[in-house]
Design an enzyme around this catalytic site. Structure first.
Site, PDB file in Angstrom:
ATOM      1  N   LYS A   1       0.828  -1.202   0.000  1.00 61.64           N
ATOM      2  CA  LYS A   1       0.000   0.000   0.000  1.00 61.64           C
ATOM      3  C   LYS A   1       0.867   1.258   0.000  1.00 61.64           C
ATOM      4  O   LYS A   1       0.645   2.178  -0.796  1.00 61.64           O
ATOM      5  CB  LYS A   1      -0.917  -0.022   1.225  1.00 61.64           C
ATOM      6  CG  LYS A   1      -2.091   0.904   1.109  1.00 61.64           C
ATOM      7  CD  LYS A   1      -2.960   0.839   2.363  1.00 61.64           C
ATOM      8  CE  LYS A   1      -3.719  -0.465   2.458  1.00 61.64           C
ATOM      9  NZ  LYS A   1      -4.243  -0.706   3.815  1.00 61.64           N
TER      10      LYS A   1
ATOM     11  N   ARG B   1      -3.007   3.367   8.546  1.00 64.37           N
ATOM     12  CA  ARG B   1      -3.370   2.183   7.749  1.00 64.37           C
ATOM     13  C   ARG B   1      -2.266   1.136   7.735  1.00 64.37           C
ATOM     14  O   ARG B   1      -1.106   1.469   7.602  1.00 64.37           O
ATOM     15  CB  ARG B   1      -3.660   2.621   6.302  1.00 64.37           C
ATOM     16  CG  ARG B   1      -4.420   3.903   6.189  1.00 64.37           C
ATOM     17  CD  ARG B   1      -4.478   4.441   4.770  1.00 64.37           C
ATOM     18  NE  ARG B   1      -5.176   3.558   3.861  1.00 64.37           N
ATOM     19  CZ  ARG B   1      -5.265   3.778   2.554  1.00 64.37           C
ATOM     20  NH1 ARG B   1      -4.678   4.842   2.016  1.00 64.37           N
ATOM     21  NH2 ARG B   1      -5.924   2.939   1.791  1.00 64.37           N
TER      22      ARG B   1
ATOM     23  N   GLY C   1      -8.383  -6.723   4.092  1.00 60.67           N
ATOM     24  CA  GLY C   1      -9.243  -6.786   5.265  1.00 60.67           C
ATOM     25  C   GLY C   1      -8.675  -7.568   6.437  1.00 60.67           C
ATOM     26  O   GLY C   1      -9.350  -7.737   7.446  1.00 60.67           O
TER      27      GLY C   1
ATOM     28  N   MET D   1      -5.889  -6.894   8.220  1.00 60.80           N
ATOM     29  CA  MET D   1      -5.279  -6.105   9.278  1.00 60.80           C
ATOM     30  C   MET D   1      -6.051  -4.804   9.463  1.00 60.80           C
ATOM     31  O   MET D   1      -7.037  -4.581   8.801  1.00 60.80           O
ATOM     32  CB  MET D   1      -3.824  -5.861   8.956  1.00 60.80           C
ATOM     33  CG  MET D   1      -3.007  -7.120   9.133  1.00 60.80           C
ATOM     34  SD  MET D   1      -1.316  -6.846   8.745  1.00 60.80           S
ATOM     35  CE  MET D   1      -1.428  -6.303   7.091  1.00 60.80           C
TER      36      MET D   1
ATOM     37  N   ARG E   1      -3.611  -1.275  -6.379  1.00 61.59           N
ATOM     38  CA  ARG E   1      -2.810  -2.497  -6.289  1.00 61.59           C
ATOM     39  C   ARG E   1      -3.267  -3.437  -7.396  1.00 61.59           C
ATOM     40  O   ARG E   1      -4.345  -3.257  -7.953  1.00 61.59           O
ATOM     41  CB  ARG E   1      -3.002  -3.171  -4.929  1.00 61.59           C
ATOM     42  CG  ARG E   1      -4.436  -3.623  -4.699  1.00 61.59           C
ATOM     43  CD  ARG E   1      -4.581  -4.280  -3.331  1.00 61.59           C
ATOM     44  NE  ARG E   1      -5.976  -4.606  -3.094  1.00 61.59           N
ATOM     45  CZ  ARG E   1      -6.588  -4.518  -1.915  1.00 61.59           C
ATOM     46  NH1 ARG E   1      -5.931  -4.093  -0.862  1.00 61.59           N
ATOM     47  NH2 ARG E   1      -7.839  -4.854  -1.784  1.00 61.59           N
TER      48      ARG E   1
ATOM     49  N   HIS F   1     -16.580  -8.152   1.336  1.00 60.68           N
ATOM     50  CA  HIS F   1     -15.558  -9.053   1.868  1.00 60.68           C
ATOM     51  C   HIS F   1     -15.704 -10.454   1.284  1.00 60.68           C
ATOM     52  O   HIS F   1     -14.746 -11.055   0.797  1.00 60.68           O
ATOM     53  CB  HIS F   1     -15.677  -9.098   3.394  1.00 60.68           C
ATOM     54  CG  HIS F   1     -14.720 -10.051   4.032  1.00 60.68           C
ATOM     55  ND1 HIS F   1     -15.066 -11.352   4.310  1.00 60.68           N
ATOM     56  CD2 HIS F   1     -13.437  -9.917   4.397  1.00 60.68           C
ATOM     57  CE1 HIS F   1     -14.032 -11.965   4.845  1.00 60.68           C
ATOM     58  NE2 HIS F   1     -13.021 -11.122   4.915  1.00 60.68           N
TER      59      HIS F   1
ATOM     60  N   SER G   1      12.073 -43.057 -12.593  1.00 58.65           N
ATOM     61  CA  SER G   1      10.963 -42.162 -12.289  1.00 58.65           C
ATOM     62  C   SER G   1      10.966 -41.973 -10.784  1.00 58.65           C
ATOM     63  O   SER G   1      10.913 -42.945 -10.029  1.00 58.65           O
ATOM     64  CB  SER G   1       9.654 -42.790 -12.752  1.00 58.65           C
ATOM     65  OG  SER G   1       8.586 -42.016 -12.277  1.00 58.65           O
TER      66      SER G   1
ATOM     67  N   ASN H   1       6.310 -39.577  -3.449  1.00 63.31           N
ATOM     68  CA  ASN H   1       5.497 -39.831  -2.245  1.00 63.31           C
ATOM     69  C   ASN H   1       6.267 -40.758  -1.305  1.00 63.31           C
ATOM     70  O   ASN H   1       6.471 -40.445  -0.131  1.00 63.31           O
ATOM     71  CB  ASN H   1       4.173 -40.503  -2.608  1.00 63.31           C
ATOM     72  CG  ASN H   1       3.310 -39.613  -3.472  1.00 63.31           C
ATOM     73  OD1 ASN H   1       3.558 -38.414  -3.571  1.00 63.31           O
ATOM     74  ND2 ASN H   1       2.309 -40.193  -4.100  1.00 63.31           N
TER      75      ASN H   1
ATOM     76  N   CYS I   1       6.879 -38.854 -10.795  1.00 65.26           N
ATOM     77  CA  CYS I   1       5.446 -39.092 -10.699  1.00 65.26           C
ATOM     78  C   CYS I   1       5.083 -38.885  -9.232  1.00 65.26           C
ATOM     79  O   CYS I   1       5.929 -38.568  -8.436  1.00 65.26           O
ATOM     80  CB  CYS I   1       5.095 -40.491 -11.184  1.00 65.26           C
ATOM     81  SG  CYS I   1       5.968 -41.793 -10.341  1.00 65.26           S
TER      82      CYS I   1
ATOM     83  N   TYR J   1      10.774 -34.971 -17.559  1.00 62.88           N
ATOM     84  CA  TYR J   1       9.330 -34.750 -17.547  1.00 62.88           C
ATOM     85  C   TYR J   1       8.770 -34.792 -16.125  1.00 62.88           C
ATOM     86  O   TYR J   1       9.425 -35.275 -15.203  1.00 62.88           O
ATOM     87  CB  TYR J   1       8.615 -35.806 -18.418  1.00 62.88           C
ATOM     88  CG  TYR J   1       8.632 -37.204 -17.839  1.00 62.88           C
ATOM     89  CD1 TYR J   1       7.661 -37.610 -16.915  1.00 62.88           C
ATOM     90  CD2 TYR J   1       9.619 -38.120 -18.193  1.00 62.88           C
ATOM     91  CE1 TYR J   1       7.694 -38.882 -16.373  1.00 62.88           C
ATOM     92  CE2 TYR J   1       9.653 -39.388 -17.652  1.00 62.88           C
ATOM     93  CZ  TYR J   1       8.685 -39.770 -16.736  1.00 62.88           C
ATOM     94  OH  TYR J   1       8.713 -41.015 -16.191  1.00 62.88           O
TER      95      TYR J   1
HETATM   96  P1  ADP Z   1      -7.573  -2.229   3.722  1.00 61.54           P
HETATM   97  O1  ADP Z   1      -6.151  -2.620   3.582  1.00 61.54           O
HETATM   98  O2  ADP Z   1      -8.337  -3.118   4.614  1.00 61.54           O
HETATM   99  O3  ADP Z   1      -8.230  -1.971   2.410  1.00 61.54           O
HETATM  100  P2  ADP Z   1      -7.230   0.623   4.017  1.00 61.54           P
HETATM  101  O4  ADP Z   1      -6.026   1.069   4.724  1.00 61.54           O
HETATM  102  O5  ADP Z   1      -7.208   0.684   2.548  1.00 61.54           O
HETATM  103  O6  ADP Z   1      -7.570  -0.846   4.519  1.00 61.54           O
HETATM  104  O7  ADP Z   1      -8.436   1.464   4.572  1.00 61.54           O
HETATM  105  C1  ADP Z   1      -9.752   1.127   4.360  1.00 61.54           C
HETATM  106  C2  ADP Z   1     -10.558   2.292   3.832  1.00 61.54           C
HETATM  107  O8  ADP Z   1     -10.402   3.442   4.633  1.00 61.54           O
HETATM  108  C3  ADP Z   1     -10.155   2.737   2.461  1.00 61.54           C
HETATM  109  O9  ADP Z   1     -10.776   1.959   1.498  1.00 61.54           O
HETATM  110  C4  ADP Z   1     -10.644   4.156   2.412  1.00 61.54           C
HETATM  111  O10 ADP Z   1     -11.982   4.200   1.989  1.00 61.54           O
HETATM  112  C5  ADP Z   1     -10.532   4.596   3.843  1.00 61.54           C
HETATM  113  N1  ADP Z   1      -9.364   5.467   3.992  1.00 61.54           N
HETATM  114  C6  ADP Z   1      -8.107   5.096   4.194  1.00 61.54           C
HETATM  115  N2  ADP Z   1      -7.289   6.163   4.251  1.00 61.54           N
HETATM  116  C7  ADP Z   1      -8.059   7.243   4.061  1.00 61.54           C
HETATM  117  C8  ADP Z   1      -7.814   8.656   3.975  1.00 61.54           C
HETATM  118  N3  ADP Z   1      -6.596   9.159   4.070  1.00 61.54           N
HETATM  119  N4  ADP Z   1      -8.865   9.457   3.759  1.00 61.54           N
HETATM  120  C9  ADP Z   1     -10.105   8.933   3.632  1.00 61.54           C
HETATM  121  N5  ADP Z   1     -10.400   7.648   3.694  1.00 61.54           N
HETATM  122  C10 ADP Z   1      -9.392   6.794   3.903  1.00 61.54           C
HETATM  123 MG    MG Z   2      -7.875  -0.708   1.111  1.00 56.58          MG
END
Ligand code: ADP
Ligand code: MG
Ligand code: MG
Length: 875
Positions: free
Chosen positions: A26, A96, A105, A107, A340, A456, A765, A769, A832, A852
């Site tokens: 990120k 973040r 999602g 962390m 990403r 999710h 061969s 396993n 194999c 192979y």
């Molecule tokens: P994850 O890795 O779980 O996607 P993020 O760090 O991307 O977590 O944060 C989740 C959400 O929080 C983002 O999708 C965004 O909508 C919101 N967010 C993160 N940073 C900011 C920011 N600087 N300003 C506004 N919203 C933010």
């Molecule tokens: Mg995110």
């Protein structure tokens, strides 16, 4: 000491793996976007190295880091012209997480940090928007309360729900400033009650708490499970990104959204995503409000939409891959919050790779390297039979394609429990959260009542390659009563349903399936892969059906045809038992004569399909007692059938019993004790070939394989037997047959004495396993009891029966290959066993210069792609 904190605006950062290692995915991508001149809220990243330090030093954040963080915040303050904790124009931050590879999602993140009883008033005055300020503050207490103080989020949610009930409204958006004020008080009371302390008002204390919590979230149960499933090393750690907040919840000209630059489900080149007006952060993915299709932005926010589309194109050109993007619009200004490489289905992965070659974004080599072979698995499996009768009970969003049937379960624990009993399940949830990751993994498919295409459940299911139907609001789930209703139909826990994640349909019962279509983009990618691979790919097969499947998937031969499976057929097992229960070689021969025609016709069918390609036939391997009757009734039946006393049969069974059959009277040891068995098998092979010749079928070249050899003398004797039988048949049918004789290398001694053994073998061969089993001294059947402990304690990185142990078993393979080839240059080498279809093991086979790999039919395309990648990576 290395540099540990990096500003997004640091121009020296490169877009490479190293920078992701330090900044996390990120952080590295935020810096990249800033470098491209895209609108990214200013901020900085604390390196993953600090996380490492944190865990090595009693979970302490070094003073030096705190000082540097303050310095960086000063810079952010300058750019934003706001001040952190200020009473007239406060800067709010988002804190973040972000590791080297994305773990969606898994962390934690804290938004709106820097609000307290006083700054919230300042925010209100500054923006002249009381509702927004209060909404942000309650969000902050809620998130901080959950992530940092460990208060479960449902306590907060319940307070909101109750409040809405009393007020008689449905949506959060219908609550005004006063309502949020009331809720803020309730939230603070809740924090005080649970935490025995007031909600922290000091913004610096808030910040430290959040940084700490992000580091700690690396070690959360769900993150650990995710890493285990995805083989992500525990020592990588997470970075922390600290960034100025931008607000999608300031009014109707604000929004927040998630988008993919292509369709991650099908791969089509079209915008795909969702957004919500006047919302913040996780609102889109959490499933609390139903988001709108991003296409609608073309009408509601045309200018922003145009800008977004331009940015998407720019990012795709830069990263040369489909991007998964998060953005926020604050008062008509667009801000980019994340990009990403997006998770995608196998189908999409292939389409995108092939399309990008057409678009000249990548080369076909890159396309081959781009697709993870393991995900092909989901494509190669059957899909719903269009013609089958279906009772559709509900529909939802086609969130992750593929069809799956199983028993309905409403909890992850139950799904896991049933998995242990080898039962198929469909996990049915109102919505999923990261806590459900285990259950999603254990089930065959996922059905949710709420949540969009980027929820999710949808994202995780696509990542796992599991079918998922999300947001099926036609179903009403009652967790208490363990049932759901779809219209007038009631489905109880344990009832079987089928979901089709490609169409979003939910059906009653189990629906029959058909073979997948592997033409089009798939075959194009495979053709490129074939161009770039050196390893041949064969299939393991002993039935005409599997042989056909293997050929259709591109197998270039059979690497392992086990002959014992042919003995289990109902009609034959009697003769097999008769043979085993015989007391004299004559009786045994008589019984074997009855088996001969069966075995011959089996080979004939397989040879016919293989049409001239090599076929490795393994002579009988398992100990004989495996074929004997186990139940009293079977014992009774056989004694009657063969006219032997019940007593005698039982006596013979006791006699043949082995304490350790894995290391017992099996493999070539049977051939030594009962040469007539191997003789019959060879006769069947050669006579099948004679029959092919008669019918003008192209002759396969059989490779007759002697199992479980540990000494040269064993293969010397048995090779002789094969050669003699061959001569005999060639003479009787006056034909010339080309064949090879070789051995399996599956015992450490055989690997070490490969030079002697190669004198009598045309090929080796590797039976990995057994070789894994005998090298470690671990029986595969019993390892289940402790393998998990071994993986948990990091003694094993991966289960060595799944991915080859390169350092031990691999060393033996290398030794055997080298010594064998020294003796006989032309020695053919293959593998194999399960490892032959495992991409990591295939990479090893390429390095070890084998000729192979052979794997189960459905894994043949996986092996073809993996073999190409192995070769390209080596170069
Ligand atoms: P994850 O890795 O779980 O996607 P993020 O760090 O991307 O977590 O944060 C989740 C959400 O929080 C983002 O999708 C965004 O909508 C919101 N967010 C993160 N940073 C900011 C920011 N600087 N300003 C506004 N919203 C933010
Ligand atoms: Mg995110
Ligand atoms: Mg074996």
């Amino acid at each position: 000491m290395d540099k540990l904190i990096f500003s997004f605006s640091n121009k020296s950062l490169k877009n490479n793996a190293k920078s992701k290692e330090i900044l996390g995915g990120k952080g590295a991508n935020l810096a990249q976007m800033a470098k491209l001149g895209l609108p990214v809220p200013p901020g900085f990243t604390i390196s993953t190295k600090v996380c490492e330090y944190f865990y090595k030093n009693n979970k302490k954040i070094p003073k030096k880091i705190i000082k540097q963080v303050k310095k960086e915040i000063k810079i952010t303050e300058k750019i934003t012209k706001k001040l952190f904790g200020d009473l007239s124009n406060p800067l709010l931050l988002s804190v973040r997480s972000g590791s080297r590879v994305s773990m969606p999602g898994m962390m934690d993140t804290v938004l709106n940090l820097g609000l307290n009883d006083k700054t919230v008033i300042a925010l209100k005055n500054k923006t002249e928007n009381g509702r927004f300020a209060k909404d942000s503050y309650r969000r902050f207490i809620q998130m901080y309360g959950n992530v940092v103080l460990g208060i479960q989020s449902h306590f907060f949610e319940e307070l909101i729900e109750n409040y809405k009930l009393t007020k008689g409204v449905l949506q959060d958006t219908e609550l005004d400033e006063n309502d949020w004020d009331g809720l803020i008080q309730n939230f603070k009371d809740l924090v005080k009650e649970k935490n025995k302390k007031d909600f922290p008002q000091d913004v610096n204390e808030q910040l430290l708490g959040a940084i700490r919590a992000v580091f700690l979230s690396w070690d959360s149960k769900r993150a650990k499970i995710y890493r285990k499933i995805n083989y992500i090393p525990d020592h990588w750690g997470t970075a922390v990104n600290i960034q100025a907040m931008v607000f999608g919840n300031m009014g109707q000209d604000c929004a927040t959204g998630v988008a993919f630059t292509r369709n991650p489900s099908t791969g089509s080149k079209e915008l795909f995503g969702e957004y919500l007006i006047n919302a913040q952060g996780e609102d889109v993915v959490a499933g609390t409000r139903t988001p709108m299709n991003i296409i609608n932005m073309g009408k509601s926010m045309p200018k922003i939409f145009k800008q977004l589309k331009k940015i998407f194109k720019e990012l795709e050109t830069k990263y040369k891959d489909m991007q998964d993007i998060e953005f926020t619009v604050e008062n008509k200004k667009l801000w980019m919050l994340q990009t990403r490489s997006g998770k995608r289905t196998a189908k999409a992965a292939i389409k995108i790779a092939v399309d990008m070659v057409k678009e000249k974004l990548i080369t076909n080599k890159q396309a081959v390297l781009r697709v993870d072979p393991n995900i092909l698995d989901t494509l190669l499996h059957p899909t719903l039979d269009e013609k089958a009768e279906k009772i559709i009970i509900a529909s939802g969003l086609p969130a992750s394609p593929g069809a799956a049937s199983g028993k309905v379960t409403f909890s992850s624990d139950e799904a896991e429990r049933l998995k242990e009993q080898m039962q198929n399940t469909i996990l049915v949830r109102i919505e999923t959260s990261p806590e459900d990751i285990n259950g999603m993994h254990a089930s065959q498919g996922i059905l949710t009542a709420r949540g969009g295409m980027t929820s999710h459940a949808a994202v995780v299911a696509r990542g796992m390659g599991k079918p998922c139907v999300s947001g099926s609001n036609e179903i009403k789930i009652d967790y208490e009563k363990k049932l759901f209703k779809a219209g007038s139909i009631e489905i109880k826990e344990g009832d079987i349903i089928t979901i089709d994640g490609g169409s979003g349909k939910v059906m009653l019962g189990e629906i029959p399936t058909v073979k997948p279509d592997i033409s089009g983009d798939f075959s194009k990618l495979m053709a490129w892969a074939d161009k770039y691979r050196k390893l041949k790919v064969r299939t393991n097969s002993e039935t005409p059906v599997d042989t056909k499947t293997g050929r259709d998937f591109g197998a270039e031969g059979i690497g392992l045809c086990r002959t014992e499976h042919m003995f289990f057929d109902e009609k034959r097992i009697i003769s097999v038992r008769e043979m085993i229960l015989s007391n004299t070689p004559e009786d045994r021969k008589a019984a074997l004569t009855k088996l001969l025609p069966y075995q011959k016709s089996d080979f004939f069918e397989i040879f016919k399909i293989m049409n001239g390609l090599p076929v490795t036939v393994r002579l009988l391997d398992p100990p004989l007692h495996e074929f004997l009757p186990k139940t009293d009734k079977d014992i009774y039946d056989i004694s009657k059938e063969l006219n032997i006393s019940h007593q005698d049969v039982k006596f013979r069974i006791t006699e043949l019993h082995e304490d350790n059959p894995m290391l017992g009277h099996r493999g070539c040891r049977l051939g030594i004790s009962f040469p007539e068995i191997y003789e019959m098998q060879c006769q069947a092979i050669f006579e099948a070939l004679a029959q092919c010749k008669k019918k003008k079928i192209k002759l396969v070249i059989p490779e007759i394989m002697i199992p479980f050899v540990s000494t040269a003398a064993e293969i010397e004797i048995l090779r002789n037997l094969v050669d003699k039988t061959a001569q005999k048949i060639q003479k009787t049918h006056s034909i010339k047959i080309k064949y090879y004789v070789g051995t399996m290398i599956e015992l450490p001694r055989a690997a070490l004495r490969a030079n002697d053994i190669a004198k009598y073998a045309d090929f080796f061969s590797f039976g990995t396993n057994d070789l894994t089993q005998t090298t470690f001294g671990i029986s595969r059947d019993d390892s289940g009891k402790f393998l998990n402990d071994y993986v948990e304690n990091k003694i094993f990185n991966k289960d060595p029966f799944v991915s080859i142990d390169e350092r031990g078993v691999g060393e033996l393979i290398k030794i055997a290959a080298e010594r064998g080839r020294k003796q006989k240059k032309s020695l053919k080498l293959g593998i194999c066993g399960e490892h032959g279809g495992d991409p990591a093991s295939i990479e090893f086979c390429e390095k070890a210069k084998l000729n192979y790999v052979s794997c189960s039919p459905y894994r043949v395309p996986i092996a073809r792609l993996a073999a190409a990648q192995a070769y390209l990576k080596k170069k």
